[in-house]
Design a protein around this motif. Structure first.
Motif, PDB file in Angstrom:
ATOM      1  N   ARG A  87     -16.814   2.128 -38.299  1.00 37.03           N
ATOM      2  CA  ARG A  87     -17.661   1.631 -39.373  1.00 37.03           C
ATOM      3  C   ARG A  87     -18.743   2.635 -39.727  1.00 37.03           C
ATOM      4  O   ARG A  87     -18.979   2.973 -40.889  1.00 37.03           O
ATOM      5  CB  ARG A  87     -18.298   0.296 -38.971  1.00 37.03           C
ATOM      6  CG  ARG A  87     -19.052  -0.367 -40.121  1.00 37.03           C
ATOM      7  CD  ARG A  87     -19.684  -1.659 -39.684  1.00 37.03           C
ATOM      8  NE  ARG A  87     -20.839  -1.424 -38.848  1.00 37.03           N
ATOM      9  CZ  ARG A  87     -22.069  -1.254 -39.333  1.00 37.03           C
ATOM     10  NH1 ARG A  87     -22.279  -1.292 -40.626  1.00 37.03           N
ATOM     11  NH2 ARG A  87     -23.072  -1.047 -38.513  1.00 37.03           N
ATOM     12  N   ASP A  97     -18.123  -0.429 -48.086  1.00 34.96           N
ATOM     13  CA  ASP A  97     -17.788  -1.586 -47.265  1.00 34.96           C
ATOM     14  C   ASP A  97     -16.594  -1.209 -46.401  1.00 34.96           C
ATOM     15  O   ASP A  97     -15.934  -0.198 -46.659  1.00 34.96           O
ATOM     16  CB  ASP A  97     -17.455  -2.794 -48.151  1.00 34.96           C
ATOM     17  CG  ASP A  97     -17.548  -4.105 -47.405  1.00 34.96           C
ATOM     18  OD1 ASP A  97     -17.369  -5.165 -48.031  1.00 34.96           O
ATOM     19  OD2 ASP A  97     -17.819  -4.070 -46.190  1.00 34.96           O
ATOM     20  N   LYS A 155     -34.793 -16.592 -43.440  1.00 35.61           N
ATOM     21  CA  LYS A 155     -33.350 -16.356 -43.457  1.00 35.61           C
ATOM     22  C   LYS A 155     -32.659 -17.246 -44.481  1.00 35.61           C
ATOM     23  O   LYS A 155     -31.726 -16.816 -45.156  1.00 35.61           O
ATOM     24  CB  LYS A 155     -32.746 -16.604 -42.070  1.00 35.61           C
ATOM     25  CG  LYS A 155     -33.035 -15.489 -41.091  1.00 35.61           C
ATOM     26  CD  LYS A 155     -32.381 -14.179 -41.498  1.00 35.61           C
ATOM     27  CE  LYS A 155     -32.613 -13.106 -40.444  1.00 35.61           C
ATOM     28  NZ  LYS A 155     -32.821 -11.786 -40.992  1.00 35.61           N
ATOM     29  N   GLU A 178     -23.065 -10.161 -42.451  1.00 33.66           N
ATOM     30  CA  GLU A 178     -23.511  -8.782 -42.657  1.00 33.66           C
ATOM     31  C   GLU A 178     -24.726  -8.708 -43.556  1.00 33.66           C
ATOM     32  O   GLU A 178     -25.680  -7.996 -43.275  1.00 33.66           O
ATOM     33  CB  GLU A 178     -22.373  -7.959 -43.288  1.00 33.66           C
ATOM     34  CG  GLU A 178     -21.264  -7.614 -42.319  1.00 33.66           C
ATOM     35  CD  GLU A 178     -20.005  -7.171 -43.037  1.00 33.66           C
ATOM     36  OE1 GLU A 178     -20.121  -6.715 -44.196  1.00 33.66           O
ATOM     37  OE2 GLU A 178     -18.922  -7.284 -42.447  1.00 33.66           O
ATOM     38  N   ARG A 179     -24.682  -9.465 -44.676  1.00 31.18           N
ATOM     39  CA  ARG A 179     -25.746  -9.293 -45.660  1.00 31.18           C
ATOM     40  C   ARG A 179     -27.029 -10.013 -45.305  1.00 31.18           C
ATOM     41  O   ARG A 179     -28.104  -9.595 -45.706  1.00 31.18           O
ATOM     42  CB  ARG A 179     -25.252  -9.771 -47.024  1.00 31.18           C
ATOM     43  CG  ARG A 179     -24.207  -8.854 -47.570  1.00 31.18           C
ATOM     44  CD  ARG A 179     -23.523  -9.466 -48.771  1.00 31.18           C
ATOM     45  NE  ARG A 179     -22.335  -8.706 -49.089  1.00 31.18           N
ATOM     46  CZ  ARG A 179     -21.985  -8.353 -50.329  1.00 31.18           C
ATOM     47  NH1 ARG A 179     -22.747  -8.723 -51.349  1.00 31.18           N
ATOM     48  NH2 ARG A 179     -20.894  -7.670 -50.533  1.00 31.18           N
ATOM     49  N   TRP A 181     -27.802 -11.263 -41.928  1.00 33.15           N
ATOM     50  CA  TRP A 181     -28.308 -10.979 -40.592  1.00 33.15           C
ATOM     51  C   TRP A 181     -28.024  -9.563 -40.132  1.00 33.15           C
ATOM     52  O   TRP A 181     -28.376  -9.200 -39.032  1.00 33.15           O
ATOM     53  CB  TRP A 181     -27.668 -11.961 -39.577  1.00 33.15           C
ATOM     54  CG  TRP A 181     -28.244 -13.336 -39.677  1.00 33.15           C
ATOM     55  CD1 TRP A 181     -29.395 -13.804 -39.117  1.00 33.15           C
ATOM     56  CD2 TRP A 181     -27.690 -14.428 -40.416  1.00 33.15           C
ATOM     57  NE1 TRP A 181     -29.589 -15.116 -39.442  1.00 33.15           N
ATOM     58  CE2 TRP A 181     -28.565 -15.523 -40.241  1.00 33.15           C
ATOM     59  CE3 TRP A 181     -26.542 -14.587 -41.198  1.00 33.15           C
ATOM     60  CZ2 TRP A 181     -28.319 -16.763 -40.831  1.00 33.15           C
ATOM     61  CZ3 TRP A 181     -26.306 -15.815 -41.778  1.00 33.15           C
ATOM     62  CH2 TRP A 181     -27.194 -16.896 -41.606  1.00 33.15           C
ATOM     63  N   ASP A 182     -27.378  -8.749 -40.959  1.00 32.66           N
ATOM     64  CA  ASP A 182     -27.064  -7.357 -40.603  1.00 32.66           C
ATOM     65  C   ASP A 182     -26.298  -7.281 -39.282  1.00 32.66           C
ATOM     66  O   ASP A 182     -26.589  -6.475 -38.416  1.00 32.66           O
ATOM     67  CB  ASP A 182     -28.359  -6.529 -40.505  1.00 32.66           C
ATOM     68  CG  ASP A 182     -28.065  -5.051 -40.468  1.00 32.66           C
ATOM     69  OD1 ASP A 182     -28.922  -4.283 -39.998  1.00 32.66           O
ATOM     70  OD2 ASP A 182     -26.959  -4.649 -40.879  1.00 32.66           O
ATOM     71  N   LEU A 183     -25.314  -8.177 -39.112  1.00 32.75           N
ATOM     72  CA  LEU A 183     -24.515  -8.162 -37.894  1.00 32.75           C
ATOM     73  C   LEU A 183     -23.054  -7.942 -38.257  1.00 32.75           C
ATOM     74  O   LEU A 183     -22.587  -8.405 -39.288  1.00 32.75           O
ATOM     75  CB  LEU A 183     -24.661  -9.487 -37.140  1.00 32.75           C
ATOM     76  CG  LEU A 183     -26.061  -9.734 -36.595  1.00 32.75           C
ATOM     77  CD1 LEU A 183     -26.206 -11.159 -36.134  1.00 32.75           C
ATOM     78  CD2 LEU A 183     -26.362  -8.776 -35.464  1.00 32.75           C
ATOM     79  N   HIS A 184     -22.361  -7.210 -37.390  1.00 35.20           N
ATOM     80  CA  HIS A 184     -21.001  -6.813 -37.746  1.00 35.20           C
ATOM     81  C   HIS A 184     -19.996  -7.166 -36.665  1.00 35.20           C
ATOM     82  O   HIS A 184     -19.291  -6.317 -36.164  1.00 35.20           O
ATOM     83  CB  HIS A 184     -20.964  -5.305 -38.011  1.00 35.20           C
ATOM     84  CG  HIS A 184     -21.965  -4.897 -39.039  1.00 35.20           C
ATOM     85  ND1 HIS A 184     -21.683  -4.814 -40.384  1.00 35.20           N
ATOM     86  CD2 HIS A 184     -23.280  -4.573 -38.933  1.00 35.20           C
ATOM     87  CE1 HIS A 184     -22.758  -4.450 -41.033  1.00 35.20           C
ATOM     88  NE2 HIS A 184     -23.746  -4.299 -40.190  1.00 35.20           N
TER      89      HIS A 184
ATOM     90  N   ASP B 317     -34.092 -12.343 -34.371  1.00 35.03           N
ATOM     91  CA  ASP B 317     -33.036 -12.636 -35.353  1.00 35.03           C
ATOM     92  C   ASP B 317     -31.883 -13.391 -34.716  1.00 35.03           C
ATOM     93  O   ASP B 317     -31.360 -14.349 -35.292  1.00 35.03           O
ATOM     94  CB  ASP B 317     -32.491 -11.324 -35.946  1.00 35.03           C
ATOM     95  CG  ASP B 317     -33.388 -10.779 -37.037  1.00 35.03           C
ATOM     96  OD1 ASP B 317     -33.152  -9.644 -37.483  1.00 35.03           O
ATOM     97  OD2 ASP B 317     -34.320 -11.507 -37.443  1.00 35.03           O
ATOM     98  N   ARG B 347     -28.173  -0.716 -32.267  1.00 36.56           N
ATOM     99  CA  ARG B 347     -28.602  -2.042 -32.677  1.00 36.56           C
ATOM    100  C   ARG B 347     -27.424  -3.017 -32.757  1.00 36.56           C
ATOM    101  O   ARG B 347     -27.515  -4.154 -32.301  1.00 36.56           O
ATOM    102  CB  ARG B 347     -29.300  -1.970 -34.033  1.00 36.56           C
ATOM    103  CG  ARG B 347     -29.869  -3.312 -34.454  1.00 36.56           C
ATOM    104  CD  ARG B 347     -30.500  -3.269 -35.839  1.00 36.56           C
ATOM    105  NE  ARG B 347     -31.120  -4.535 -36.162  1.00 36.56           N
ATOM    106  CZ  ARG B 347     -30.491  -5.571 -36.700  1.00 36.56           C
ATOM    107  NH1 ARG B 347     -29.207  -5.472 -36.972  1.00 36.56           N
ATOM    108  NH2 ARG B 347     -31.128  -6.701 -36.943  1.00 36.56           N
ATOM    109  N   GLU B 348     -26.337  -2.549 -33.329  1.00 35.58           N
ATOM    110  CA  GLU B 348     -25.182  -3.425 -33.500  1.00 35.58           C
ATOM    111  C   GLU B 348     -24.652  -3.880 -32.143  1.00 35.58           C
ATOM    112  O   GLU B 348     -24.349  -5.063 -31.941  1.00 35.58           O
ATOM    113  CB  GLU B 348     -24.104  -2.654 -34.255  1.00 35.58           C
ATOM    114  CG  GLU B 348     -22.939  -3.476 -34.681  1.00 35.58           C
ATOM    115  CD  GLU B 348     -21.925  -2.619 -35.432  1.00 35.58           C
ATOM    116  OE1 GLU B 348     -22.352  -1.889 -36.342  1.00 35.58           O
ATOM    117  OE2 GLU B 348     -20.733  -2.684 -35.105  1.00 35.58           O
TER     118      GLU B 348
END
Lengths: 233, 453
Positions: A87, A97, A155, A178-179, A181-184, B317, B347-348
């Motif tokens: 990624r 993306d 949030k 992703e958008r 919480w910025d988690l993948h 978070d 971070r991820e």
């Protein structure tokens, strides 16, 4: 939209092309990296879908070359499972993306659609977003519906903002994760569902409306054209 | 492909005594210095004795010559014999002839005396007293000459000694530092390799240009071992990559086929079955994905992209993300997150670590449990007051697919991923029971201690 798909697998390629065509897009399918590079620089596409591992020139290099040639067409990157670095590498190469194969067609459709509408740098900086009688003031950080003020935590506010910026477009669970919480990664529990539920409880239920709809097998969508007292959950 | 060897700094004084090569060299040098000083003293003593013996001999000869010439007294002796030495005579009638005092004649034989004791100049004198028919003869010599000679010898030796000591220490230090540097280069290379730079090598032979000694041979052997290790690691990475490459296509096609079928089929019952099939397929893919990620993390992936991560923000978070799920399932969340906690990492990955811990807590505790998240400086704790885990299972819980309950929930790799992520960050994991004083339930606690930034 006009889409270019670079995928060398004899079964996945046609499947992707067919799935996207079903959504009404015009899809060119190529299996060779070099050919894709030529096509992307000479023809006008709205979105590029590039597989990472392709013959003659791999997707990553195609992307880097395009960006170096100042081609700004939004690009979605397809990678194999288990790629911890993929990624970040894709983003650094200029992808907008990325999706891990295998994926659900609904996921691909939703993300391609989102990329297609996103003008790279020229999204107007509006201070107010609205849909039906719902209004979101980005500067004052307030939300109202039908004049009534809504109490949202940061949030929830961001979640609503994402929905409003993508009206009538499907947002999958991973896109929201992703958008907002910025988690993948893929959560095992229904975190996203629970948050969307809570948001609905604040902005839909009290007003008897159903702005946020569940799209079965895909995700959610904010659609102001469906107003009324539908019993959708 | 070998990178140039590393050059460590000169060792700090405090660390000097822990350095074997330097210590040995200095020890040898010190031993040599001590020996040389001892030798010097011995040399001076020998010279001194020899000179003294010489003088005694001189006195004896003088006395021998004089005795036959003395009949009645010194005045009977021809003048030429009286030149250098001091000669005195004490007659049997107790009359002193010569410059010496009475005390000079007290003892017979050789002795050393001060000048003012025996009536001579203020200096050290060597004295020989013999008895004759007519009295006692005393012959004396000033030791000034010896002292001068001894001084000369001593200063000569002293100078030589000083030069030797300096040369010794300098040589010792140089040899020691050189040897230490070579050792230091080896340890630095090994450290670098262990930290993930698989290209690190000592490259000793290259520097010495062919005159290789045993340290060089050791270094070459180490380099060869590192070559093997690097090749093995890369083979393993390639294995994971080739595994992924091989399996990704069948898995992807499998999923595509099922999904296509699910869309085309109209019969609800079949659709339900296909939905389950798809779900299980996704689980398989998820397990495979997690396994490969763990393998890559164990091989050190992403470590070179580490940045400073706001642990406070991230933990906040994550707890906010999982709060609705926790509360919706009849449990409570308790968070104690210090402000401004930062760690160095990805971070991820850290986010995934926290998520896995929270999901694990949700999955393995009964309803009504409190789940807690605690962050203080570079330490993260996730605890609960559920039923806890038996001590025997505590370590195994981090192994892939170990389950305390029946199979069926998730991939079984949540905690194994946590372990891999923690290790990648150099963090330690501690698992134990959380002794809840309120409910007296044993609960479960997992502590991740990141290295201080």
């Amino acid at each position: 939209m006009r889409l270019l798909v670079l995928e060398d697998d004899a079964e996945l390629g046609p499947w992707i092309q067919s799935g996207l065509r079903q959504q009404g897009h015009v899809v060119d399918l190529l299996a060779d990296g070099r050919e894709a590079l030529v096509a992307a620089t000479t023809q006008a596409y709205d979105v590029l879908v590039l597989d990472r591992m392709t013959p003659s020139l791999d997707g990553l290099s195609v992307l880097k070359s395009l960006r170096a040639a100042k081609v700004v067409i939004p690009a979605l990157f397809l990678t194999a499972i288990g790629g911890v670095d993929d990624r970040v590498e894709g983003l650094e190469a200029g992808a907008d993306d990325y999706l891990t194969k295998p994926f659900a067609m609904s996921e691909l459709v939703a993300r391609v659609s989102a990329l297609g509408r996103r003008a790279p740098q020229s999204e107007p900086q509006t201070a107010i977003l609205h849909a039906a009688d719902l209004q979101l003031d980005l500067v004052r950080r307030t939300a109202t519906r039908g004049g009534v003020s809504l109490d949202l935590n940061p949030k929830e506010f961001l979640l609503l903002e994402v929905f409003l910026r993508n009206q009538k477009r499907v947002l999958t669970r991973s896109m929201l994760l992703e958008r907002v919480w910025d988690l993948h990664f893929d959560p095992m529990t229904s975190v996203v569902e629970t948050h969307v539920s809570r948001l609905r409880a604040k902005i839909d239920k009290p007003f008897g409306g159903t702005l946020i709809r569940t799209i079965r097998g895909a995700g959610y969508m904010l659609d102001p054209s469906v107003s009324g007292t539908g019993a959708d959950q | 492909m070998r990178k140039p060897a590393l050059h460590p700094q000169l060792p700090a004084p405090s660390a000097l005594f822990r350095m074997s090569a330097l210590r040995q060299a200095l020890l040898l040098a010190s031993a040599f210095v001590v020996m040389t000083i001892a030798a010097g003293f011995i040399a001076i003593a020998i010279v001194s004795d020899a000179l003294t013996d010489d003088i005694d001999e001189q006195l004896r000869v003088t006395a021998q010559n004089l005795v036959p010439q003395i009949h009645t007294g010194l005045d009977a002796v021809p003048g030429s014999s009286l030149d250098d030495d001091s000669i005195g005579f004490l007659t049997n009638e107790d009359v002193i002839q010569g410059p010496m005092s009475r005390d000079a004649f007290d003892e017979l034989g050789y002795r050393t005396a001060f000048g003012d004791e025996i009536g001579l100049d203020d200096d050290d004198w060597r004295l020989l007293v013999v008895s004759t028919e007519t009295g006692r003869l005393a012959v004396a010599v000033e030791l000034e000459t010896i002292s001068d000679t001894i001084s000369v010898v001593t200063s000569a030796l002293g100078t030589v000694l000083a030069l030797t000591v300096i040369a010794c220490l300098a040589t010792g230090l140089t040899i020691g530092i050189r040897a230490q540097r070579r050792l230091g280069r080896m340890t630095a290379t090994l450290d670098s390799f262990a930290a993930g730079n698989l290209d690190a090598r000592i490259d000793a032979k290259h520097r010495r240009g062919g005159r290789a000694d045993d340290l060089d041979h050791a270094a070459t052997r180490i380099d060869d071992t590192l070559d093997r290790l690097q090749s093995l690691v890369e083979q393993m990475r390639n294995l994971s990559a080739s595994m992924a490459h091989e399996l990704k296509t069948p898995l992807a096609r499998l999923r595509v086929s099922i999904e296509t079928l699910a869309v085309e089929v109209t019969d609800t019952h079949t659709q339900e079955i296909l939905a389950k099939v798809l779900q299980e397929t996704d689980t398989v893919i998820g397990i495979f994905d997690a396994l490969l990620r763990i393998a890559q993390l164990d091989a050190g992936a992403r470590r070179d992209r580490f940045v400073t991560v706001d642990l406070t923000g991230l933990a906040t978070d994550m707890t906010a993300l999982y709060l609705p799920v926790i509360e919706g399932s009849g449990r409570t969340l308790h968070s104690a997150i210090d402000s401004a906690a930062t760690v160095r990492g990805d971070r991820e990955l850290i986010g995934q670590l926290i998520a896995n811990l929270l999901e694990n807590a949700i999955a393995h505790t009964p309803s009504g449990t409190t789940i807690g998240v605690q962050v203080s400086s570079s330490r993260l704790v996730v605890w609960d007051n559920g039923d806890g885990i038996p001590p025997a299972d505590r370590e195994r819980i981090l192994q892939p697919f170990f389950r305390t309950e029946g199979a069926g929930y998730g991939t079984g790799l949540g905690l194994a991923t946590v372990r891999a992520i923690a290790e990648l960050h150099g963090a330690s994991i501690a698992i134990g029971n959380n002794n809840d004083t309120v409910s007296s339930r044993r609960g479960y606690k997992i502590e991740i201690q990141f290295p201080s930034a």
